[in-house]
Design an enzyme around this catalytic site. Structure first.
Site, short mmCIF file in Angstrom:
data_model
loop_
_atom_site.label_atom_id
_atom_site.label_comp_id
_atom_site.label_asym_id
_atom_site.label_seq_id
_atom_site.Cartn_x
_atom_site.Cartn_y
_atom_site.Cartn_z
N LYS A 37 -6.18 33.52 -27.47
CA LYS A 37 -4.83 33.17 -27.01
C LYS A 37 -3.88 33.54 -28.14
O LYS A 37 -3.81 32.84 -29.16
CB LYS A 37 -4.74 31.68 -26.70
CG LYS A 37 -3.40 31.24 -26.13
CD LYS A 37 -3.23 31.70 -24.69
CE LYS A 37 -1.93 31.17 -24.09
NZ LYS A 37 -1.77 31.56 -22.68
N GLY A 112 2.57 33.95 -19.92
CA GLY A 112 3.49 34.39 -18.87
C GLY A 112 3.18 35.81 -18.42
O GLY A 112 2.03 36.19 -18.23
N GLY A 170 -4.53 33.88 -8.38
CA GLY A 170 -4.86 32.81 -9.31
C GLY A 170 -5.03 31.44 -8.71
O GLY A 170 -5.68 30.59 -9.31
#
Length: 238
Positions: A37, A112, A170
C-alpha cells in the site's frame, strides 16, 4: 506475473476486498504473496490499514505500507497538509521490486483512482505501473455510471501504454438492478479488457476462513479462480 497493480475507478468501491481475494487465491495455490500500500490516508497510526486487512482476509504472508497520512484526502494533498514527505512513483516502484525479490506475487493497491496525485510533481499510480511494466487490474462498481468511469480509466491506461489485465466488479449487490445486470455485458467493451470477476457485497465481513474458501468463486481463471463471466451474466439477465 510478479507484480499486479490494483486500481479503482474511484474510491470506496471494493478495491481492498478484491485485492484480498486475488491474494487469497494465489496463496491457496501455494504462491507467496505480499501486498504493498503506497499511501494510506484517513487513518491514525494505531488503526488497521488496507494492507493489514488484505493480510487478515487472505492469509498473505507479507505487507508493506510506505506512508500514512491522517486526513482522508488524495495522498499528495494529505501529505502536504500534514507537513510530511509524499510518496512518489519511483519510491513505489522500488518498493515493489524489492518485495518481488522475496515473494512470488506482489499486489500494489492504489488509493482511489488511477490518476490520483501522489506528490507535488503530479506522480500517480499509473506512473508507478509504467515504471514497473506491470499490468493493472481495474476495480469498478456495479451500477449506473460505471461504464463511463471504466472507459476513462482504460483510455488513460492505453495512452500510457500500460497493460490492463481486466476488470473486476468490487461489490456485486445481492439484488442487482437493471443497470448492474446489463453492465456485466457492457463492461468488457467499455474497458477493452475482459471481465475477470465479481466480488459479492459484504464479502469483507466474512470470517477469514470462509473468505479464503470462497474467493476462487469470485475470480476468473486468469486470476486463479473458477468464475465464468458469460455464465454469470446469463444468470443475472438483462
Amino acid at each position: 506475473m510478479a507484480v499486479i497493480v490494483v486500481s479503482g475507478t474511484g474510491t470506496e468501491i471494493g478495491k481492498t476486498i478484491v485485492t484480498a481475494a486475488v491474494a487469497a487465491v494465489a496463496t491457496a495455490a501455494g504462491r507467496s504473496v505480499a501486498v504493498l500500500k503506497p499511501a494510506q490516508t484517513g487513518l491514525r497510526p494505531d488503526e488497521r490499514g488496507d494492507a493489514d486487512e488484505v493480510v487478515r482476509l487472505s492469509g498473505a504472508v507479507g505487507s508493506a505500507e510506505l506512508a500514512r497520512f491522517p486526513e482522508p484526502l488524495a495522498p499528495g494533498t494529505a501529505a502536504r497538509r500534514a507537513g510530511m514527505a509524499p510518496v512518489g512513483p519511483a519510491e513505489v516502484a522500488a518498493a515493489a521490486r524489492k518485495l518481488a525479490e522475496e515473494y512470488d506475487l506482489v499486489l500494489v493497491e492504489g488509493a482511489g483512482g488511477l490518476l490520483v496525485r501522489f506528490d507535488e510533481a503530479g506522480g500517480t499510480l499509473a506512473d508507478a505501473a509504467r515504471l514497473l511494466s506491470a499490468p493493472v487490474l481495474v476495480v469498478t462498481p456495479a451500477g449506473l455510471g460505471t461504464l463511463n468511469s471504466t472507459a476513462l480509466t482504460a483510455e488513460a491506461l492505453r495512452a500510457r501504454d500500460i497493460e490492463q489485465l481486466g476488470v473486476v466488479v468490487g461489490s456485486w449487490p445481492a439484488e442487482p438492478d437493471l443497470a448492474a445486470r446489463c453492465n456485466l455485458a457492457d463492461l468488457p467493451e467499455s474497458a477493452g479488457a475482459p471481465l475477470l470477476g465479481a466480488v459479492p457485497d459484504g464479502a469483507g465481513a466474512l470470517a477469514p476462513e470462509e473468505f479464503r474458501a470462497r474467493a476462487g468463486e469470485w475470480l476468473a481463471p486468469l486470476l486463479g479462480g473458477t468464475w465464468d463471466a458469460d455464465a454469470f451474466a446469463r444468470s443475472a439477465g438483462c
